[in-house]
Scaffold this active site. Structure first.
Site, PDB file in Angstrom:
ATOM      1  N   CYS A   6      25.713  41.528  38.993  1.00  0.00           N
ATOM      2  CA  CYS A   6      26.263  40.953  37.760  1.00  0.00           C
ATOM      3  C   CYS A   6      25.367  39.808  37.267  1.00  0.00           C
ATOM      4  CB  CYS A   6      27.711  40.532  37.939  1.00  0.00           C
ATOM      5  SG  CYS A   6      27.972  39.414  39.307  1.00  0.00           S
TER       6      CYS A   6
ATOM      7  N   GLU B 296      32.446  44.411  54.417  1.00  0.00           N
ATOM      8  CA  GLU B 296      32.214  43.061  53.870  1.00  0.00           C
ATOM      9  C   GLU B 296      31.815  42.156  55.034  1.00  0.00           C
ATOM     10  OE1 GLU B 296      32.040  41.271  50.908  1.00  0.00           O
ATOM     11  OE2 GLU B 296      31.649  39.617  52.296  1.00  0.00           O
TER      12      GLU B 296
ATOM     13  N   ALA C 239      34.041  43.109  49.197  1.00  0.00           N
ATOM     14  CA  ALA C 239      35.065  42.106  48.834  1.00  0.00           C
ATOM     15  C   ALA C 239      34.794  41.509  47.457  1.00  0.00           C
ATOM     16  CB  ALA C 239      35.078  40.998  49.881  1.00  0.00           C
ATOM     17  N   PRO C 240      35.831  41.188  46.705  1.00  0.00           N
ATOM     18  CA  PRO C 240      37.256  41.247  47.048  1.00  0.00           C
ATOM     19  C   PRO C 240      37.896  42.629  46.931  1.00  0.00           C
ATOM     20  CG  PRO C 240      36.983  40.322  44.855  1.00  0.00           C
ATOM     21  CD  PRO C 240      35.599  40.527  45.405  1.00  0.00           C
ATOM     22  N   GLY C 241      37.144  43.643  46.491  1.00  0.00           N
ATOM     23  CA  GLY C 241      37.705  44.987  46.541  1.00  0.00           C
ATOM     24  C   GLY C 241      37.990  45.633  45.192  1.00  0.00           C
ATOM     25  N   GLY C 242      37.566  44.998  44.109  1.00  0.00           N
ATOM     26  CA  GLY C 242      37.828  45.564  42.779  1.00  0.00           C
ATOM     27  C   GLY C 242      37.227  46.956  42.631  1.00  0.00           C
TER      28      GLY C 242
ATOM     29  N   ASP D  55      27.039  43.391  58.991  1.00  0.00           N
ATOM     30  CA  ASP D  55      25.950  43.046  58.090  1.00  0.00           C
ATOM     31  C   ASP D  55      25.498  44.376  57.472  1.00  0.00           C
ATOM     32  OD1 ASP D  55      23.561  42.498  56.857  1.00  0.00           O
ATOM     33  OD2 ASP D  55      22.856  41.133  58.410  1.00  0.00           O
TER      34      ASP D  55
HETATM   35  N1  SAM Z   1      32.148  44.947  45.164  1.00  0.00           N
HETATM   36  C1  SAM Z   1      32.967  43.764  45.104  1.00  0.00           C
HETATM   37  C2  SAM Z   1      34.065  43.968  44.075  1.00  0.00           C
HETATM   38  O1  SAM Z   1      33.884  44.750  43.141  1.00  0.00           O
HETATM   39  O2  SAM Z   1      35.142  43.348  44.228  1.00  0.00           O
HETATM   40  C3  SAM Z   1      32.136  42.518  44.800  1.00  0.00           C
HETATM   41  C4  SAM Z   1      31.005  42.332  45.790  1.00  0.00           C
HETATM   42  S1  SAM Z   1      30.152  40.792  45.618  1.00  0.00           S
HETATM   43  C5  SAM Z   1      29.168  41.066  44.242  1.00  0.00           C
HETATM   44  C6  SAM Z   1      28.992  40.910  46.941  1.00  0.00           C
HETATM   45  C7  SAM Z   1      29.609  40.781  48.318  1.00  0.00           C
HETATM   46  O3  SAM Z   1      28.590  41.017  49.297  1.00  0.00           O
HETATM   47  C8  SAM Z   1      30.161  39.391  48.637  1.00  0.00           C
HETATM   48  O4  SAM Z   1      31.517  39.497  48.963  1.00  0.00           O
HETATM   49  C9  SAM Z   1      29.349  38.929  49.836  1.00  0.00           C
HETATM   50  O5  SAM Z   1      30.100  38.172  50.773  1.00  0.00           O
HETATM   51  C10 SAM Z   1      28.898  40.248  50.438  1.00  0.00           C
HETATM   52  N2  SAM Z   1      27.697  40.184  51.296  1.00  0.00           N
HETATM   53  C11 SAM Z   1      26.731  39.233  51.329  1.00  0.00           C
HETATM   54  N3  SAM Z   1      25.813  39.534  52.253  1.00  0.00           N
HETATM   55  C12 SAM Z   1      26.201  40.699  52.820  1.00  0.00           C
HETATM   56  C13 SAM Z   1      25.671  41.521  53.844  1.00  0.00           C
HETATM   57  N4  SAM Z   1      24.538  41.206  54.474  1.00  0.00           N
HETATM   58  N5  SAM Z   1      26.327  42.646  54.175  1.00  0.00           N
HETATM   59  C14 SAM Z   1      27.477  42.984  53.547  1.00  0.00           C
HETATM   60  N6  SAM Z   1      28.037  42.251  52.573  1.00  0.00           N
HETATM   61  C15 SAM Z   1      27.401  41.121  52.217  1.00  0.00           C
END
Ligand code: SAM
Length: 333
Positions: free
Chosen positions: A263, A160, A139-142, A191
């Site tokens: 990032c 997510e 998420a958000p899915g980009g 998870d």
């Molecule tokens: N890849 C996404 C994009 O390009 O739109 C951005 C991802 S963001 C950097 C990291 C995501 O990992 C967050 O949405 C967060 O809620 C999720 N997250 C955190 N802990 C997690 C877990 N244990 N398992 C899966 N997702 C997790």
């Protein structure tokens, strides 16, 4: 007029001093002089740029000419070996944002606005038609949308953990991906640390776009107390990142590969995490991506002196992309 309004809005954003002081100390030690250039960009939101990733499933013929009229040009040279033919992304050196499209049920969006550096980990994954792909933290899915601009996976699992963000992810997918491609996608709310055990050796490609200290947004934290708490809990992120990456390694088929991205500029969340994985999982090897850095060096600025399997995009004026660190590893068994 719109640019002016945006400029005003962003000028009103306040830099969170406690975060800036923390970064100043850590990144001066880790990056040396490069940090001052990065700091100037990160603390000047009015010079931030946005890229426009076209949706290959729906874009009107006039879109590319209106982008050209506003000074946008194709971001990646078409000759790059890893660039799929359908992949079109536009950038311009001038700051400002192309207008965002609202979500309208039943209507596909024509483009996604993003930091151009976010596309590099996706391109480094080199997804091919028919491959089984996992986007572990989606998420958000980009990046999920970007992966689908590159190829048509056999099966695409977007995961997510967070409930609200997972709904956001579903909405993004609905907004960009039509039938029948959408039927190749499964969205889960697991998870990510458990997926390796649930689906061992299942995927050809895995993207771990990990939760991290998002330097760009942390600098503008509205609540200083919350920012202090975040900074204190920062160490725990490395352990979560390591566990997510270990799960991704387990989920990889022999011969498959993964990309780990964040990032943040923080070494503890980048090189240190991948070093720990490489020393603890004997079946994975780093992949040399230095050729990619050379191929896109016009558009992106990278930290020099990194290892060949790791790239760190450093924002600078006119090329304000990043921070984005990514590394590629493959299961050679
Ligand atoms: N890849 C996404 C994009 O390009 O739109 C951005 C991802 S963001 C950097 C990291 C995501 O990992 C967050 O949405 C967060 O809620 C999720 N997250 C955190 N802990 C997690 C877990 N244990 N398992 C899966 N997702 C997790």
């Amino acid at each position: 007029y719109q640019v002016e309004l945006e400029k005003k809005g962003k000028l009103q954003k306040q830099i969170c001093q406690v975060v800036l002081d923390h970064f100043e100390k850590q990144y001066t030690a880790e990056l040396g002089e490069a940090w001052s250039t990065v700091r100037d960009v990160l603390t000047s939101p009015w010079c931030w740029q946005h890229a426009v990733l076209l949706n290959r499933f729906s874009h009107s013929p006039g879109l590319e000419s209106s982008l050209a009229e506003q000074g946008y040009h194709a971001a990646f040279p078409a000759a790059l070996p890893y660039l799929p033919a359908a992949f079109r992304c536009y950038t311009r050196t001038a700051p400002g944002r192309f207008p965002a499209q609202k979500h309208q049920p039943g209507r596909l969006k024509e483009y996604y606005l993003l930091n151009a550096a976010s596309l590099l980990p996706v391109l480094a994954l080199e997804v091919k038609d028919g491959e089984d792909v996992l986007d572990l933290c989606a998420a958000p899915g980009g990046k999920s949308v970007a992966i689908l601009q590159c190829a048509c996976p056999g099966h695409f699992h977007c995961n997510e953990y967070d409930d609200l963000r997972s709904r956001w992810l579903e909405q993004t997918i609905e907004s960009f991906i039509p039938d029948p491609v959408i039927n190749l996608i499964t969205v889960s709310k697991l998870d990510g640390r458990q997926i390796g055990d649930l689906q061992p050796e299942f995927y050809d490609k895995v993207l771990v776009d990990a939760p991290c200290s998002n330097d760009r947004s942390w600098l503008f934290s509205a609540d200083p107390q919350q920012a202090v708490l975040r900074l204190m809990q920062r160490k725990e992120l490395s352990s979560l990142q390591f566990q997510l990456l270990r799960s991704a390694v387990k989920a990889l088929r022999p011969g498959g590969s993964l990309v780990y991205s964040t990032c943040t500029l923080s070494k503890a969340e980048n090189s240190d995490v991948i070093s720990l994985i490489l020393s603890s999982c004997r079946n994975v090897m780093p992949v040399d991506i230095s050729g990619m850095a050379r191929g896109v060096s016009q558009e992106f600025s990278f930290l020099v002196g990194m290892q060949q399997h790791e790239l760190l995009v450093l924002p600078e004026k006119g090329r304000a992309w990043g921070p984005m660190c990514f590394q590629v590893a493959e299961n050679f068994e």
